[in-house]
Design a protein around this motif. Structure first.
Motif, PDB file in Angstrom:
ATOM      1  N   ALA A  87       0.854  -1.194   0.000  1.00  0.00           N
ATOM      2  CA  ALA A  87       0.000   0.000   0.000  1.00  0.00           C
ATOM      3  C   ALA A  87       0.886   1.239   0.000  1.00  0.00           C
ATOM      4  N   ASP A  88       1.696   1.388  -1.056  1.00  0.00           N
ATOM      5  CA  ASP A  88       2.741   2.416  -1.063  1.00  0.00           C
ATOM      6  C   ASP A  88       2.171   3.824  -0.969  1.00  0.00           C
ATOM      7  N   LYS A  89       1.080   4.090  -1.708  1.00  0.00           N
ATOM      8  CA  LYS A  89       0.485   5.449  -1.700  1.00  0.00           C
ATOM      9  C   LYS A  89       0.057   5.830  -0.296  1.00  0.00           C
ATOM     10  N   LEU A  90      -0.630   4.904   0.378  1.00  0.00           N
ATOM     11  CA  LEU A  90      -1.132   5.170   1.730  1.00  0.00           C
ATOM     12  C   LEU A  90       0.038   5.406   2.681  1.00  0.00           C
ATOM     13  N   VAL A  91       1.028   4.498   2.636  1.00  0.00           N
ATOM     14  CA  VAL A  91       2.201   4.613   3.502  1.00  0.00           C
ATOM     15  C   VAL A  91       2.881   5.961   3.269  1.00  0.00           C
ATOM     16  N   ALA A  92       3.049   6.319   1.975  1.00  0.00           N
ATOM     17  CA  ALA A  92       3.726   7.571   1.639  1.00  0.00           C
ATOM     18  C   ALA A  92       2.956   8.754   2.207  1.00  0.00           C
ATOM     19  N   ASN A  93       1.640   8.770   1.995  1.00  0.00           N
ATOM     20  CA  ASN A  93       0.839   9.901   2.486  1.00  0.00           C
ATOM     21  C   ASN A  93       0.943  10.039   3.994  1.00  0.00           C
ATOM     22  N   VAL A  94       0.795   8.922   4.713  1.00  0.00           N
ATOM     23  CA  VAL A  94       0.837   8.969   6.170  1.00  0.00           C
ATOM     24  C   VAL A  94       2.192   9.499   6.651  1.00  0.00           C
ATOM     25  N   LEU A  95       3.279   8.941   6.090  1.00  0.00           N
ATOM     26  CA  LEU A  95       4.605   9.309   6.590  1.00  0.00           C
ATOM     27  C   LEU A  95       4.979  10.749   6.215  1.00  0.00           C
ATOM     28  N   TYR A  96       4.702  11.139   4.968  1.00  0.00           N
ATOM     29  CA  TYR A  96       5.052  12.508   4.574  1.00  0.00           C
ATOM     30  C   TYR A  96       4.212  13.524   5.347  1.00  0.00           C
ATOM     31  N   LEU A  97       2.929  13.209   5.589  1.00  0.00           N
ATOM     32  CA  LEU A  97       2.089  14.112   6.377  1.00  0.00           C
ATOM     33  C   LEU A  97       2.616  14.210   7.794  1.00  0.00           C
ATOM     34  N   ALA A  98       3.041  13.074   8.358  1.00  0.00           N
ATOM     35  CA  ALA A  98       3.581  13.086   9.725  1.00  0.00           C
ATOM     36  C   ALA A  98       4.836  13.947   9.781  1.00  0.00           C
ATOM     37  N   ALA A  99       5.714  13.790   8.779  1.00  0.00           N
ATOM     38  CA  ALA A  99       6.936  14.591   8.767  1.00  0.00           C
ATOM     39  C   ALA A  99       6.598  16.070   8.629  1.00  0.00           C
ATOM     40  N   GLY A 100       5.611  16.382   7.766  1.00  0.00           N
ATOM     41  CA  GLY A 100       5.186  17.764   7.594  1.00  0.00           C
ATOM     42  C   GLY A 100       4.624  18.326   8.894  1.00  0.00           C
ATOM     43  N   ALA A 101       3.781  17.525   9.577  1.00  0.00           N
ATOM     44  CA  ALA A 101       3.187  17.974  10.833  1.00  0.00           C
ATOM     45  C   ALA A 101       4.275  18.235  11.875  1.00  0.00           C
ATOM     46  N   GLY A 102       5.272  17.349  11.926  1.00  0.00           N
ATOM     47  CA  GLY A 102       6.380  17.535  12.865  1.00  0.00           C
ATOM     48  C   GLY A 102       7.144  18.820  12.587  1.00  0.00           C
ATOM     49  N   SER A 103       7.320  19.127  11.305  1.00  0.00           N
ATOM     50  CA  SER A 103       8.040  20.342  10.939  1.00  0.00           C
ATOM     51  C   SER A 103       7.235  21.580  11.305  1.00  0.00           C
ATOM     52  N   ILE A 104       5.903  21.523  11.079  1.00  0.00           N
ATOM     53  CA  ILE A 104       5.054  22.672  11.422  1.00  0.00           C
ATOM     54  C   ILE A 104       5.077  22.889  12.936  1.00  0.00           C
ATOM     55  N   ALA A 105       4.983  21.776  13.695  1.00  0.00           N
ATOM     56  CA  ALA A 105       5.025  21.886  15.152  1.00  0.00           C
ATOM     57  C   ALA A 105       6.351  22.511  15.590  1.00  0.00           C
ATOM     58  N   THR A 106       7.454  22.075  14.960  1.00  0.00           N
ATOM     59  CA  THR A 106       8.764  22.639  15.288  1.00  0.00           C
ATOM     60  C   THR A 106       8.766  24.147  15.066  1.00  0.00           C
ATOM     61  N   ALA A 107       8.235  24.575  13.925  1.00  0.00           N
ATOM     62  CA  ALA A 107       8.203  26.008  13.615  1.00  0.00           C
ATOM     63  C   ALA A 107       7.364  26.756  14.643  1.00  0.00           C
ATOM     64  N   VAL A 108       6.195  26.184  14.991  1.00  0.00           N
ATOM     65  CA  VAL A 108       5.304  26.845  15.948  1.00  0.00           C
ATOM     66  C   VAL A 108       5.990  27.007  17.307  1.00  0.00           C
ATOM     67  N   PHE A 109       6.631  25.909  17.785  1.00  0.00           N
ATOM     68  CA  PHE A 109       7.297  25.980  19.095  1.00  0.00           C
ATOM     69  C   PHE A 109       8.445  26.974  19.055  1.00  0.00           C
ATOM     70  N   LEU A 110       9.173  26.993  17.960  1.00  0.00           N
ATOM     71  CA  LEU A 110      10.307  27.913  17.847  1.00  0.00           C
ATOM     72  C   LEU A 110       9.823  29.362  17.887  1.00  0.00           C
ATOM     73  N   LEU A 111       8.685  29.629  17.256  1.00  0.00           N
ATOM     74  CA  LEU A 111       8.188  31.009  17.217  1.00  0.00           C
ATOM     75  C   LEU A 111       7.689  31.451  18.587  1.00  0.00           C
ATOM     76  N   ARG A 112       7.385  30.463  19.456  1.00  0.00           N
ATOM     77  CA  ARG A 112       6.919  30.821  20.804  1.00  0.00           C
ATOM     78  C   ARG A 112       8.088  31.160  21.728  1.00  0.00           C
ATOM     79  N   ILE A 113       9.317  30.852  21.300  1.00  0.00           N
ATOM     80  CA  ILE A 113      10.470  31.061  22.183  1.00  0.00           C
ATOM     81  C   ILE A 113      11.059  32.449  21.928  1.00  0.00           C
TER      82      ILE A 113
END
Lengths: 113, 166, 247
Positions: A87-113
């Motif tokens: 299920a490559d498409k599904l796996v890819a979507n889940v993992l890339y979205l997770a990585a994107g979400a992690g990056s957005i969270a990183t940016a948000v936390f950094l902007l709070r500091i």
């Protein structure tokens, strides 16, 4: 047959692989020392606030985390395929979205500091 | 048509009598009783979930790929660290204390091994991905990888120094 | 000369009568310095004339005697018996259809090789009267390593990604495309990129590196493919981010 748009995925993967190789081992070593009860002075609250408060610090932290997350996500996607998960498409979507979400969270936390 | 291999030779006698020199394609013999004749080329499928057990080089490759699981998980830990840092001193120091759990220590050992294995395989690969031709000759590959190791060691020492480890 | 009794387990398959492959055991007296191909030849001459396999030059040049020897893709003319103990297992190259015994069908590889245009495509037509193409030793060295491919397909048998995704154009074909792309006399890179930078092209490679480990000609296909990935990425960013597609 058309050329693939894979470079959008692969180029940050390669950049991230380089970042992981150069930075992650020593960062793991630092938090490992903290885990063993010896917190390096640079990992104290004041030092970390000062580092993450500077523009260069924010850029470095964001760059290392976002690229490493992306690189790991892409490699995990290939690994799932290698393990026989088709299920490559599904796996890819889940993992890339997770990585994107992690990056957005990183940016948000950094902007709070 | 994934077929198991039979390790005995049930038809070897019959075949060797029938085919003579066996190089040229002979006229198709009539299908024999009890056998399916004319099956055509045989596709020996690779087991899609266990192919990497076939050779140690594939296990080394899979080990390299699985490092991404630990590196990825470690990056999630870094995001959590950042969250607690943004939330204030009490929260950050509580986070540092949770790092001391046995689970965390075990995870750090695994993450460290994974990160080091990734780094070594990555630097070893640089000479393949980025060969450098100076004039006529290519720069020896080990010099390219070696330069990466040296830069890596220097950078790590600088970071450890800046973090106050020594 | 020293002699030795060699035991081989050879995969047999007759498409006319067999529904499945099986292993046949042979014992044959060989000279100590022989290669696996010598043992197979002696079996065919003295024990079992029905055994089928391909070979021609017996000197690791023609690339036709590739087979799996104890699970590793090898040229059987280049694989010495003295390096093995016990029963030697000989099978046809993996990832290819078995036509008969150790003979596989190379059609898929040939089709892919043809598709990547592995020949010089001059930048513009040049009549013979204008003289030959000239090349410096440095320009020759730039691609020379990739000219050494003998199309033996061992890299395809070693590449797990080719096994998992048979559409993948694969190591040797992409390396040969790279060989011509790197040639100063060539102007066909854009045409080849349409093939090798496509979805079925270089992006199926996950850099296992097995192709380079088994290559008997030291072509290092893994290196070629990583270089193609980097060059194709640069192309992509030029085409999509620079005004005018970076031309």
């Amino acid at each position: 047959m058309a050329k693939s748009n894979k470079p959008i995925i692969w180029f940050p993967f390669a950049a991230g692989g380089t970042v992981i190789a150069f930075f992650i081992p020593v960062i793991v070593l630092l938090t490992f020392l903290a885990a063993l009860g010896y917190v390096p002075t640079g990992l104290s609250y004041d030092s970390m606030r000062a580092f993450a408060g500077s523009g260069l610090g924010k850029l470095l932290i964001f760059g290392v985390i976002a690229l490493s997350l992306w690189s790991s996500a892409h490699r995990l996607r290939c690994t799932c395929y290698d393990f026989g998960l088709r299920a490559d498409k599904l796996v890819a979507n889940v993992l890339y979205l997770a990585a994107g979400a992690g990056s957005i969270a990183t940016a948000v936390f950094l902007l709070r500091i | 048509m994934s077929k198991p291999l039979v390790s005995a030779g049930p038809s070897q006698g019959g075949d060797s009598h029938k085919l003579g020199a066996g190089v040229a394609r002979e006229p198709q013999p009539p299908p024999r009783e009890g056998r399916m004749g004319g099956a055509g080329p045989l596709i020996r499928e690779v087991p899609p979930t266990s192919w990497y057990f076939r050779h140690p080089r594939y296990l080394r490759y899979m080990a390299r790929e699985i490092t991404s699981l630990f590196v990825g998980a470690y990056c999630v830990l870094l995001v959590i660290a950042l969250q607690s840092l943004a939330a204030g001193q009490a929260s950050y120091e509580a986070f540092l204390l949770t790092l001391r759990s046995p689970t965390s220590i075990a995870f750090h050992v695994l993450a460290l091994v994974a990160a080091l294995y990734h780094a070594a395989t990555w630097f070893n690969a640089t000479q393949k991905a980025m060969p450098i031709q100076l004039g006529e000759e290519f720069v020896p590959g080990n010099l390219i990888s070696g330069a990466h190791y040296v830069a890596w060691a220097a950078l790590s020492i600088v970071i450890l120094f800046l973090a106050g480890v020594f | 000369m020293k002699e030795r009794l060699v035991q081989l387990e050879v995969l047999r398959y007759n498409p006319d009568t067999d529904t499945d492959a099986y292993f046949q055991h042979y014992e044959v007296v060989c000279q100590e310095e022989w290669v696996v191909l010598d043992a197979l030849n002696k079996i065919k001459e003295t024990i079992d004339p029905t055994l089928n396999y391909r070979w021609s030059c017996h000197m690791a040049v023609c690339g036709s005697c590739g087979m799996m020897i104890n699970g590793d893709p090898k040229l059987s003319c280049h694989t010495f018996l003295r390096d093995y103990e016990g029963v030697i297992r000989v099978e046809p190259l993996t990832h290819f259809p078995v036509e008969r015994d150790l003979v596989t069908a190379p059609d898929d590889f040939i089709e892919k090789l043809t598709r990547v245009k592995p020949y010089l495509i001059p930048k513009k037509p040049k009549p013979i009267s204008e003289g030959e193409y000239r090349q410096t030793p440095a320009q020759l060295k730039r691609y020379h390593q990739f000219t050494l491919c003998i199309n033996c397909m061992l890299c395809y048998a070693a590449c797990p990604e080719y096994g998992l995704t048979p559409k993948f154009i694969g190591p040797a074909a992409i390396s040969l495309a790279h060989r011509y792309n790197q040639d100063s006399r060539d102007g066909g890179r854009d045409e080849r990129q349409e093939i090798i930078a496509s979805k079925e092209g270089v992006w199926e490679c996950t850099f296992v590196g097995a192709c380079s480990e088994v290559c008997p000609a030291h072509v290092d296909p893994a290196s070629a493919l990583q270089q193609v990935k980097i060059a194709s990425s640069i192309d992509w960013f030029k085409e999509h981010l620079l005004p005018g597609g970076g031309k």
